[in-house]
Design an enzyme around this catalytic site. Structure first.
Site, short mmCIF file in Angstrom:
data_model
loop_
_atom_site.label_atom_id
_atom_site.label_comp_id
_atom_site.label_asym_id
_atom_site.label_seq_id
_atom_site.Cartn_x
_atom_site.Cartn_y
_atom_site.Cartn_z
N SER A 156 -1.36 0.66 9.10
CA SER A 156 0.07 0.50 8.78
C SER A 156 0.78 -0.48 9.69
CB SER A 156 0.78 1.86 8.80
OG SER A 156 0.19 2.76 7.90
N LEU A 157 0.07 -1.53 10.10
CA LEU A 157 0.70 -2.56 10.94
C LEU A 157 1.45 -3.60 10.12
CD1 LEU A 157 -1.95 -3.31 13.73
CD2 LEU A 157 0.22 -2.11 13.95
N GLY A 184 -0.29 -6.21 4.61
CA GLY A 184 0.18 -6.66 3.30
C GLY A 184 1.37 -7.57 3.41
N ASP A 222 0.63 -2.95 -2.04
CA ASP A 222 0.66 -4.26 -1.40
C ASP A 222 0.72 -5.39 -2.42
OD1 ASP A 222 0.83 -3.73 1.33
OD2 ASP A 222 -1.33 -3.42 1.53
N ASP A 270 -13.76 1.25 10.55
CA ASP A 270 -13.84 2.32 9.55
C ASP A 270 -15.17 2.23 8.82
OD1 ASP A 270 -11.26 2.94 10.23
OD2 ASP A 270 -10.34 2.05 8.44
N THR A 293 -3.07 -5.36 26.42
CA THR A 293 -3.87 -6.21 25.53
C THR A 293 -5.26 -5.64 25.25
OG1 THR A 293 -4.82 -7.52 27.33
CG2 THR A 293 -2.69 -8.23 26.45
N PRO A 345 -6.46 -2.87 23.77
CA PRO A 345 -6.79 -2.45 22.40
C PRO A 345 -7.10 -3.63 21.48
CG PRO A 345 -4.94 -1.19 23.22
CD PRO A 345 -5.17 -2.28 24.22
N CYS A 392 11.49 5.29 -17.07
CA CYS A 392 10.31 6.06 -17.51
C CYS A 392 10.70 7.53 -17.69
CB CYS A 392 9.16 5.87 -16.53
SG CYS A 392 7.55 6.36 -17.19
N GLN A 434 13.37 9.66 -20.33
CA GLN A 434 13.03 10.87 -21.07
C GLN A 434 13.98 12.01 -20.72
OE1 GLN A 434 8.87 11.58 -20.27
NE2 GLN A 434 8.24 9.58 -21.07
N HIS A 482 9.02 -0.03 -16.54
CA HIS A 482 9.33 -0.07 -15.11
C HIS A 482 9.79 -1.49 -14.74
CE1 HIS A 482 7.70 3.87 -13.79
NE2 HIS A 482 6.96 3.74 -14.88
N GLU A 510 11.45 -2.54 -12.35
CA GLU A 510 11.41 -2.81 -10.90
C GLU A 510 10.14 -3.55 -10.49
OE1 GLU A 510 9.47 1.33 -11.29
OE2 GLU A 510 11.03 0.14 -12.29
#
EC number: 6.3.4.2
Length: 547
Positions: free
Chosen positions: A14-15, A18, A71, A146, A187, A189, A379, A383, A519, A521
């Site tokens: 989560s850095l 994307g 992303d 990972d 530095t 890590p 959506c 409804q 959608h 958006e």
């Protein structure tokens, strides 16, 4: 032949890989290059379509009906390049393809192994559309080290080795943690993350270092020395007030210059950043604020509605106003009452699945209708508007959705919303059963809606009588109730081309109340806001007396 930029991450997740990828794509476009971005995800799900929003956040849908990582929404919003099915793949999809080929006998009796069969499948995917663009940016999900990501890293190593020298580079995103006790940025890590990459045969050409504090030149030189990159290829990445500052911030930090230097593209075309300067001007010089309530089922995780949040921001930019969105849990509305919506200039009810929280959504639709507050139902939100009208205006107090009956295992409602069993997609008729697999079986992708001339939604789209937006749903408003609902005041202002599927509803006697099955958006961009969101924000401004 495209040049390839592989974007990896290390230290922690989560850095913002994307966002960095999307911003780099925008910067390369600003210099006149064509780009395409794609995502390689190590998880074993075939796609995120069946994953909980709390688990994965929003599912982004492409025009051609792929359910993908959120992303890809960043990629589209920053570059304007419409994502395709071939721009997103997971380990699950790769392994599924390999096993399907094995069952068909395509490997001629060979023993199936990660190397070469899985890695070859990954390389084949990476090279799709190789001749279409100048730069292909490929982001690898997760962090280096990972176990799930190892086949992707090995495939990339092979891919880079097989390409002509100078055709591929690696950009690695890491974290520089700050220790308040010693007042230092550490530095180590980053060094260990790069060492992990090197151990599998990959070496970064550009390092992007996330930090909450300024990175001294001494530390940048240290990182360059120990990570074997050029000092000007160590790029600081600081926290920003808005993600749309990223292209200009990364340009000032020298990211695009470092990437082009790594490809030995010199002299590089000068960038035209006027589009992004205008975006920031509209953000920073907003003339007032509107307050919007987003009444949803997954409000505990804002990423579940990422595209809606960004589309609201874009709608604000279009009207030079700041949009403050409050995420209202629809279950809380059920318990405490619709008075929680007092004071808001507009109400959005977004998509979702299942019965939980829907009574709160119905209360929001009723509140907006009765109080004449601008309403946008998306959506499930459309409804809910239809069910609310059926219950309270059309004399059907037990109106509901077949989806909720399926959950309960019995019939409790008059199903004005039903399980979609057949629809037209292009030149084909698609058929679905309730017992079908859940993954990839919804009505997915871009579909055309035919709008009623001079309707509110047609006006929002500049008088258009046909529009195309993306869909993701398996339940649909039953058009057989159209006459009864229209007599009660709810107009069906958009239908599918064959006239069978409702696409939009609205109230003619309401200042601004629109529900859409699609959608919108998903196609909104900062420099091309979705018309429905721009129109909704303008209506909210009128409610707030800002115009």
């Amino acid at each position: 032949m495209a040049r390839y930029i592989f974007i990896t991450g290390g230290v922690v997740s989560s850095l913002g890989k994307g966002l960095a990828s999307a911003a780099l794509g925008a910067l390369l476009q600003a210099r006149g290059f064509t780009v395409r971005l794609r995502k390689l995800d190590p998880y074993l799900n075939v796609d995120p379509g069946t994953m909980s929003p709390f688990e994965h956040g929003e599912v982004f849908v492409t025009d051609d009906g792929a359910e993908t990582d959120l992303d890809l929404g960043h990629y589209e919003r920053f570059t304007g390049v419409a994502a395709r099915r071939t721009d997103s793949v997971s380990s699950g999809r790769i392994y599924s393809n390999v096993l399907e080929k094995e069952r068909r006998g395509e490997y001629l009796g060979k023993t199936i192994q990660v190397i070469p069969h899985v890695t070859n499948e990954i390389k084949d995917f990476i090279s799709i559309g190789d001749d279409e663009v100048d730069f292909m940016l490929c982001e690898i999900g997760g962090t280096v080290g990972d176990i799930e990501g190892l086949p992707f890293f090995e495939a990339i190593r092979q891919f880079i080795h097989e390409r002509p020298r100078g055709q591929c580079i690696l950009m690695h995103l890491t974290l520089l943690p700050y220790l308040a006790a010693s007042g230092e940025l550490k530095t180590k890590p980053t060094q260990h993350s790069v060492k992990e990459l090197q151990s599998i045969g990959l070496a970064p050409d550009v390092l992007v270092c996330r930090s909450e504090h300024p990175i001294p030149e001494k530390e940048r030189a240290k990182i360059a020395l120990f990570c074997n990159v050029r000092p000007d290829a160590v790029i600081p990445a600081y926290d920003l007030k808005s993600i749309y500052e990223a292209p200009l911030a990364y340009h000032r930090a020298g990211l695009d210059r470092a990437v082009l230097d790594a490809f030995q593209i010199s002299p590089a075309p000068r960038p035209d950043l006027s589009k992004w300067e205008d975006v920031i001007d509209r953000l920073e010089n907003a003339e007032g604020q509107v307050n919007i309530a987003v009444v949803g089922k997954y409000t505990q995780l804002e990423d579940a509605y990422k595209s809606i949040a960004e589309a609201l921001t874009h709608g604000g930019m279009a009207n030079r106003v700041r949009v403050k969105a409050d995420w209202v849990d629809s279950e809380k509305l059920e318990g405490e009452g619709a008075h929680l919506l007092d004071g808001y200039h507009g109400i959005i009810v977004p998509g979702g699945f299942g019965e939980r929280g829907t009574e709160g959504m119905l209360a929001a639709a009723k509140y907006a209708r009765e109080k004449k507050v601008p309403y946008l139902g998306i959506c499930l939100g459309m409804q809910m508007a239809v069910i609310e009208a059926a219950r309270n205006l059309a004399g059907m107090p037990d109106a509901g959705s077949e989806e909720f009956d399926h959950e309960a295992g019995k019939t409790r409602f008059t199903p004005v919303v039903y399980h979609l069993k057949e629809w037209v997609q292009g030149n084909y008729t698609v058929q679905r059963k309730v017992t079908d697999d859940k993954g990839g079986t919804m009505r997915l992708g871009a579909y055309t809606a035919v709008l009623t001339p001079e309707s509110r939604i047609s006006e929002v789209y500049g008088g258009a009588v046909q529009i195309e937006d993306r869909h993701r749903h398996r339940y649909e408003v039953d058009a057989t109730y159209r006459d009864a609902l229209e007599q009660a005041g709810l107009c069906f202002s958009g239908m599918s081309p064959d006239g069978k599927l409702p696409e939009a509803v609205e109230y003619a006697d309401h200042p601004w109340f629109i529900g859409v099955q699609s959608h919108p958006e998903l196609k909104s961009k900062p420099f091309a806001p979705a018309p429905l969101f721009a129109g909704f924000v303008r209506a909210a401004m009128q409610e707030g007396r800002l115009v």
